[in-house]
Design an enzyme around this catalytic site. Structure first.
Site, PDB file in Angstrom:
ATOM      1  N   CYS A 329      19.437  76.204 -61.423  1.00  0.00           N
ATOM      2  CA  CYS A 329      19.081  77.152 -60.364  1.00  0.00           C
ATOM      3  C   CYS A 329      19.155  76.491 -58.994  1.00  0.00           C
ATOM      4  CB  CYS A 329      17.699  77.747 -60.615  1.00  0.00           C
ATOM      5  SG  CYS A 329      16.363  76.541 -60.718  1.00  0.00           S
ATOM      6  N   HIS A 869      11.352  76.687 -59.421  1.00  0.00           N
ATOM      7  CA  HIS A 869      12.540  77.518 -59.587  1.00  0.00           C
ATOM      8  C   HIS A 869      13.134  77.798 -58.208  1.00  0.00           C
ATOM      9  CE1 HIS A 869      15.321  80.444 -61.184  1.00  0.00           C
ATOM     10  NE2 HIS A 869      14.856  81.379 -60.355  1.00  0.00           N
TER      11      HIS A 869
END
Length: 930
Positions: A329, A869
């Site tokens: 990510c 994230h």
């Protein structure tokens, strides 16, 4: 669960003791140094549970983790007066293995959440053989050292590639584990052996996303070069009586293919200047891969990409997500920001073939630029279909091994590498000239700045320099001779500190190292994101420190000095439940050797039962030669603790000593009684005439592992810090009030109810002010002054001089120290429209362009370090609409929702005004509209 090696789980008492703990430590240290002095690809390392390894380190007296041995086990001192730590049992790795996910005989794997140094350690084969020979146990977890990337960086492959093998005959599945450096031929052999089929009758397909991508050839090409990803599927096909199995050698429409390697030709270059990478291979992969679609479809794919970018549905352009390939990510977030940068989009959709620099030794032979260009074209031609950036990730891992594997990384670090790599791959300068820069010598800034920029452009000229690079002015001033040095340096992004104003309350206890007064706790307020130098300054003001005095700051753990705090250490490393002590000394005394005194309590038990207690003390030693000098120093620092009571024959019998403060007996009005200090009885005089000291002292080493009694004539070796242990007998408790050394307060003790505070908010401009402010260089970053001819701690001032069309702000949310990694969730308020930087730009030449910018992309980070994230916000300019790119998921987002505390990288583009005098407003045009 216990999975030992065969015959290895013997009772610990039955295992032989081949060496003493000290010999084991020496042998292992020597073997480790020998193995690490000549690392080679193919060397074996073994994984050992850190839980067991820490116990072994305690046993042999080595440092363990962040704390030294004795900080973790204070009641097991390895000395003549204390028993050693117990010998650990057999090696036990069962706490770090899992048998899930592997059904190929290699079922014992490590969970991928484990952290080296915290959950496990890696030891060379020779060390494992010694440890296993001494302790047995297991299970054995060998791992191979492999080379990564074009630089051949050596690394231990802790997590081999896990592949799901799907049998096309019955669609059964098994999981295999194999090194990513293994060849495709090795893959064929391993899978064929498991399936009990001759490898010549087998075809294995790259079955990424459960879709036939490419047939893998029997070759020496590695799995890494074939872009096979962790946990992906491969399809196992078998020839039946010489016939091609269903789907073998055919595309998804059933069209038969020629099973020959496809070698990319120069003539087949796409509009982006490189061979098509849409089928999962690049120019160096062709000889090992069979094409997974028709030859016609390859050409069509190239043309379709170009045509779809030009004539595709407007509403779908630029809305493709990126599949997460396993903790990628961070990469997806940075890539989405770059592929939505208008000048880069226009550039890579054109023919940039002639600008690829394959000879640049600082570049990647054009391969990174081609991979990025192809990926950008896919993202702008696939509508809303998510793209798997496998080829790009493979190139990234090859040229930047730090981003290989499947760990989380920093999107800013990737962005920095990618911009620099793209620049070198596209550098129009084929031969960089050598240029010797000149000092400013009082010349006008404009002249010096243009000179430096011309030097830079003579060596660096690419689309990245054209669009993303600016210039700042750096001014250094010598604090001694006032020499001024001015240079003008390029920048590609600006890393801004988060100038937080939040404070924290800290309680520090100050002890007087010269024994002049009793200890005193002080509660002070300091900046949360400050450094120990700020703590020193606040504490110095609170305790009225004189100009000729100083403070020595330490952390106390388990009644020992764990570490001395450095001025440049971040306060983030100090937790609320830590205990911090400051020792107050004159500056002259602080330059002398130090005496560090720890305390042990006998408690009427055997000599090996002595435990540490009380707060350690620090004082100075002056001309120390023997034990008597040590005793004088101990007497001096303990002076304030002496009890003042009425002198009587039975005073010690009536003295009450417990956990609370002892009461001081009030003085009598009788002429024959007076207050005096205890400690001058006949018994004490007799002891002072012997060879023994009045205190039970022993000298110890840095780890407190040895303990040698000190006598009056004991010779003391010169040392910067002399460490001794004071054993407190009942007599000592009667003479000194040790309660002043008990119950050392923690840094901060929160109340029963904690008031919820509003999240701190700062502006982007305050961060920029902090970045540009004048400040002294650190002691590790001294500047060589050409006037003094010496390294000086100069002051440095930065100013913006030349602004780029695209400016990236990196908000420094992550801080690192030796003991701690921390993330700041401070909310930074940044403008979306009309970011005006004119007041920061020192170059007032109007030809430099507008100083106003519009936000067009954000890289966000959510959560903490390691387990966080990344996602991205990006604006489609032609739609004037923002979208949220969360890996493969792309959704619209309101402009009012994009300013959050997760913002990490901010991407701005210069705006253009019709006239120089026209005010900047919402109607301002943006350069390079799509």
């Amino acid at each position: 669960m216990t999975i030992p090696d065969s015959g290895s789980l013997m009772d610990n008492g039955s295992l032989c003791l081949p060496c003493t703990p000290q010999e084991e430590a020496r042998i292992v240290k020597e073997l480790m140094e020998e193995a690490e002095s000549c690392p080679k690809e193919g060397n074996l390392y073994y994984v050992i549970s850190n839980r067991w390894f820490l116990n072994w380190q305690k046993y042999v007296g080595e440092e363990t983790g962040g704390y030294v041995l004795n900080a973790l086990s204070t009641d097991k001192q390895a000395s003549p007066l204390a028993k050693a730590a117990e010998r650990p049992g057999p090696i036990d790795n069962t706490d770090i293995i899992t048998n899930e996910g592997g059904r190929d005989g290699s079922a014992l794997q490590l969970p991928r959440t484990l952290i080296e140094g915290s959950d496990y350690v890696l030891v060379p084969q020779v060390v494992w053989e010694k440890l296993h020979g001494w302790y047995k146990g297991g299970p054995t977890l060998p791992r191979q050292m492999i080379s990564l990337g074009i630089q051949k960086t050596l690394s231990v492959e802790v997590y081999p590639l896990a592949l799901k093998v799907i049998d096309s005959r019955d669609m059964s599945e098994i999981i295999i584990h194999i090194s990513k450096k293994a060849s495709l031929q090795k893959l064929y052999e391993q899978v064929s052996a498991l399936k009990r089929v001759e490898s010549e009758k087998v075809c294995i397909w790259d079955y990424f996303n459960d879709d036939k991508q490419t047939a893998l050839a029997h070759s020496d090409q590695t799995l890494e070069e074939s872009n096979l990803q962790m946990d992906q599927s491969i399809l196992f096909d078998v020839h039946v009586d010489g016939f091609i199995p269903s789907g073998f050698g055919m595309d998804s429409a059933g069209n038969q293919l020629a099973l020959v390697p496809i070698e990319p030709q120069i003539s087949s270059r796409t509009i982006a200047g490189g061979p098509s990478l849409s089928n999962g291979h690049g120019p160096d992969y062709g000889s090992s891969l069979y094409q997974g679609s028709t030859l016609g479809s390859v050409s069509a794919d190239k043309e379709d990409t170009r045509d779809s970018v030009r004539s595709g549905h407007q509403r779908d352009r630029g809305l493709a997500g990126l599949q997460n390939l396993g903790n990628t990510c961070f990469m997806n977030s940075a890539l989405q920001c770059l592929v939505h940068t208008s000048p880069l989009v226009d550039y890579f959709l054109q023919n940039y073939t002639e600008e690829i620099n394959k000879q640049n030794p600082l570049g990647m032979h054009g391969e990174l630029a081609i991979a990025f260009g192809e990926l950008l074209r896919k993202l702008w031609s696939s509508g809303r279909t998510a793209v798997a950036p496998r080829v790009f990730k493979g190139k990234l891992a090859r040229f930047a091994p730090q981003f290989s594997g499947y760990n989380q990384h920093d999107s800013q670090e990737l962005l920095a590498f990618l911009l620099d790599g793209l620049h070198e791959d596209l550098n129009r300068v084929k031969q960089k000239p050598y240029i010797e820069t000149k000092d400013s010598n009082g010349r006008p800034d404009e002249e010096v700045a243009n000179e430096f920029w011309s030097y830079h452009k003579a060596r660096n000229d690419s689309i990245v320099v054209d669009v993303c690079q600016g210039q700042y002015k750096s001014t250094l001033v010598c604090p001694v001779c006032d020499k001024i040095s001015i240079t003008f340096d390029p920048f590609m992004y600006l890393s801004l500190p988060l100038h937080s104003t939040a404070t924290r309350s800290m309680t520090i206890t100050v002890f007087y190292g010269d024994g002049s007064s009793l200890p005193m706790p002080f509660t002070i307020n300091v900046l949360k994101q400050g450094y120990c130098k700020h703590l020193f300054q606040a504490l110095a003001a609170a305790c009225c420190l004189e100009t000729d005095e100083t403070l020595i700051l330490v952390e106390v753990y388990e009644h020992k000095i764990y570490r001395y705090l450095d001025n440049e250490e971040s306060l983030d490393a100090i937790k609320d439940d830590d205990r911090i002590v400051a020792y107050r000394l004159s500056k002259k005394q602080a330059e002398l050797p130090m005496l560090e005194i720890s305390h042990r309590y006998l408690e009427n038990v055997k000599p090996d039962g002595r435990t540490r207690f009380l707060t350690p003390l620090v004082t100075f030693l002056e001309g120390t030669k023997n034990g008597t000098d040590i005793e004088l120093a101990v007497n001096r620092v303990l002076g304030p603790l002496k009890r003042k009571v009425l002198l009587s024959s039975n005073m010690s019998e009536g003295m009450k000593v417990n956990g609370s403060l002892s009461e001081v007996i009030e003085g009598s009005t009788s002429d024959c009684q007076m207050d005096t200090e205890v400690g001058v009885g006949d018994k004490d005089l007799e002891e002072t005439n012997s060879d023994e000291l009045s205190f039970r002292l022993c000298i110890t080493d840095d780890r407190g592992m040895s303990c040698k009694p000190i006598l009056k004539d004991s010779v003391v070796k010169p040392s910067k810090i002399v460490k001794v242990i004071l054993d407190w007998a009942d007599k000592d408790h009667g003479l000194y009030d040790s309660n002043y050394l008990k119950d050392l307060p923690t840094v901060h003790k929160p109340g029963l109810t904690v008031k919820k505070t509003k999240q701190e908010s700062i502006s982007l401009f305050s961060c920029l002010d902090a970045f540009l402010k004048e400040e002294p260089l650190g002691p590790d970053d001294m500047w060589y002054c050409p006037g003094c001819k010496k390294h000086r701690q100069a002051t440095k001032k930065l100013d913006l001089w030349r602004l780029p069309d695209i400016i990236v702000f990196h908000l420094k949310r992550f801080s690192y120290s030796r003991f701690l990694k921390n993330k700041l969730d401070t909310f930074v308020d940044f403008p979306i429209h009309n970011l005006d930087l004119s007041k920061y730009v020192k170059n007032k030449d109007p030809s430099g362009g507008s100083s106003a910018y519009e936000l067009y992309a954000i890289s966000n980070h959510y959560g903490g370090l390691g387990g966080g994230h990344y996602s991205a916000y990006a604006k489609l300019v032609e739609e004037d609409r923002w979208y949220h790119f969360d890996d493969a998921h792309v959704t619209p987002v309101s402009e009012g929702d994009i300013v959050t505390s997760a913002a990490y990288l901010l991407f701005y583009q210069r705006v253009k005004t019709s006239k120089p005098s026209e005010p900047i407003g919402e109607s301002s045009e943006v350069y390079e509209d799509f």
